[in-house]
Write a protein that holds these residues in place. Sequence first.
Motif, PDB file in Angstrom:
ATOM      1  N   ARG A  17       0.818  -1.208   0.000  1.00 39.86           N
ATOM      2  CA  ARG A  17       0.000   0.000   0.000  1.00 39.86           C
ATOM      3  C   ARG A  17       0.855   1.263   0.000  1.00 39.86           C
ATOM      4  O   ARG A  17       0.546   2.248  -0.674  1.00 39.86           O
ATOM      5  CB  ARG A  17      -0.954  -0.006   1.195  1.00 39.86           C
ATOM      6  CG  ARG A  17      -2.123  -0.979   1.037  1.00 39.86           C
ATOM      7  CD  ARG A  17      -3.207  -0.682   2.039  1.00 39.86           C
ATOM      8  NE  ARG A  17      -2.930  -1.284   3.334  1.00 39.86           N
ATOM      9  CZ  ARG A  17      -3.151  -0.692   4.495  1.00 39.86           C
ATOM     10  NH1 ARG A  17      -3.584   0.544   4.539  1.00 39.86           N
ATOM     11  NH2 ARG A  17      -2.910  -1.319   5.627  1.00 39.86           N
ATOM     12  N   ALA A  21       0.868   3.901  -3.190  1.00 38.39           N
ATOM     13  CA  ALA A  21       0.553   5.314  -2.975  1.00 38.39           C
ATOM     14  C   ALA A  21       1.699   6.198  -3.452  1.00 38.39           C
ATOM     15  O   ALA A  21       1.476   7.267  -4.031  1.00 38.39           O
ATOM     16  CB  ALA A  21       0.256   5.565  -1.496  1.00 38.39           C
ATOM     17  N   LEU A  56       2.856   5.742  10.599  1.00 41.42           N
ATOM     18  CA  LEU A  56       1.496   6.019  10.165  1.00 41.42           C
ATOM     19  C   LEU A  56       1.079   7.411  10.616  1.00 41.42           C
ATOM     20  O   LEU A  56       1.398   7.842  11.729  1.00 41.42           O
ATOM     21  CB  LEU A  56       0.514   4.992  10.731  1.00 41.42           C
ATOM     22  CG  LEU A  56       0.559   3.581  10.136  1.00 41.42           C
ATOM     23  CD1 LEU A  56       1.691   2.761  10.712  1.00 41.42           C
ATOM     24  CD2 LEU A  56      -0.767   2.870  10.361  1.00 41.42           C
ATOM     25  N   ARG A  60      -2.804   6.181   7.929  1.00 46.85           N
ATOM     26  CA  ARG A  60      -2.243   6.057   6.580  1.00 46.85           C
ATOM     27  C   ARG A  60      -0.747   5.795   6.692  1.00 46.85           C
ATOM     28  O   ARG A  60      -0.030   6.519   7.388  1.00 46.85           O
ATOM     29  CB  ARG A  60      -2.488   7.344   5.792  1.00 46.85           C
ATOM     30  CG  ARG A  60      -2.049   7.279   4.337  1.00 46.85           C
ATOM     31  CD  ARG A  60      -2.466   8.542   3.603  1.00 46.85           C
ATOM     32  NE  ARG A  60      -1.639   9.680   3.970  1.00 46.85           N
ATOM     33  CZ  ARG A  60      -0.750  10.251   3.158  1.00 46.85           C
ATOM     34  NH1 ARG A  60      -0.563   9.766   1.938  1.00 46.85           N
ATOM     35  NH2 ARG A  60      -0.048  11.285   3.548  1.00 46.85           N
ATOM     36  N   VAL A  62       2.900   6.155   5.827  1.00 42.30           N
ATOM     37  CA  VAL A  62       3.614   7.213   5.126  1.00 42.30           C
ATOM     38  C   VAL A  62       5.096   6.923   4.955  1.00 42.30           C
ATOM     39  O   VAL A  62       5.759   7.542   4.109  1.00 42.30           O
ATOM     40  CB  VAL A  62       3.436   8.569   5.846  1.00 42.30           C
ATOM     41  CG1 VAL A  62       1.983   9.009   5.803  1.00 42.30           C
ATOM     42  CG2 VAL A  62       3.947   8.507   7.274  1.00 42.30           C
ATOM     43  N   VAL A  81       6.013   7.705   1.323  1.00 43.46           N
ATOM     44  CA  VAL A  81       4.826   7.728   0.477  1.00 43.46           C
ATOM     45  C   VAL A  81       4.964   8.707  -0.677  1.00 43.46           C
ATOM     46  O   VAL A  81       4.330   8.542  -1.723  1.00 43.46           O
ATOM     47  CB  VAL A  81       3.574   8.046   1.324  1.00 43.46           C
ATOM     48  CG1 VAL A  81       3.592   9.498   1.794  1.00 43.46           C
ATOM     49  CG2 VAL A  81       2.296   7.725   0.574  1.00 43.46           C
TER      50      VAL A  81
END
Length: 206
Positions: A17, A21, A56, A60, A62, A81
């Motif tokens: 993920r 991203a 996070l 999310r 990062v 990210v």
Amino acid sequence: MNRRTAAGLEYLDLATRLLQAARLASRTGGIWEAADLQWWWRRDQHANPERQVFLLEDARVVAASVLTDWGDYLGLDLLAVDHKVERYLDELWPVALGQLAREPARTVDMLVDVDARAVVEVASAAGFVATEEGDFTLCLDAAARPPASDPPPGFVRVSRAQRSHDPHPMIGRNGPNVAERLAECSLYDPSLDLAILAPDGEIAAY
């Protein structure tokens, strides 16, 4: 910012993920793709949660510090990210040093973007030494992709989807569980896992 350690399939999901991203944030930035870390899964299932630390923000992912066990050496990778590891370096680098401190002494390999000066500086201060080795990430527009060529007469191109019950062609390089490990990866497509069979039925290429 919160920290999370993760192992196994949770690690694989978080790393995927994060890098997906990152690719959406920049078409050409960074060093690694999500598919790279999924490919590494064939060798290291990252069973030790202390080796994988994610940062996070509001749930999310990062940034991350990831250690991959390549057998005779460890690979250390700092991920972000937006591909700008420097933004998270104040928190991420102490995490990485803590991960390495828990490991038995052995060579650690770290691939760093030459433009990431701050990363180069902290790595050098920690004892990392620059080498002549490197890597490149290249991009090709789909419209510019050449058509697939046919193999020479007598040779046959097959996919894993067509021969899923046969031993995987990469067992010799990656061990007997390579097929099962690739199948655990969300980006793996057996129709694109290709091999060339020689006229005698032996694997000529993959």
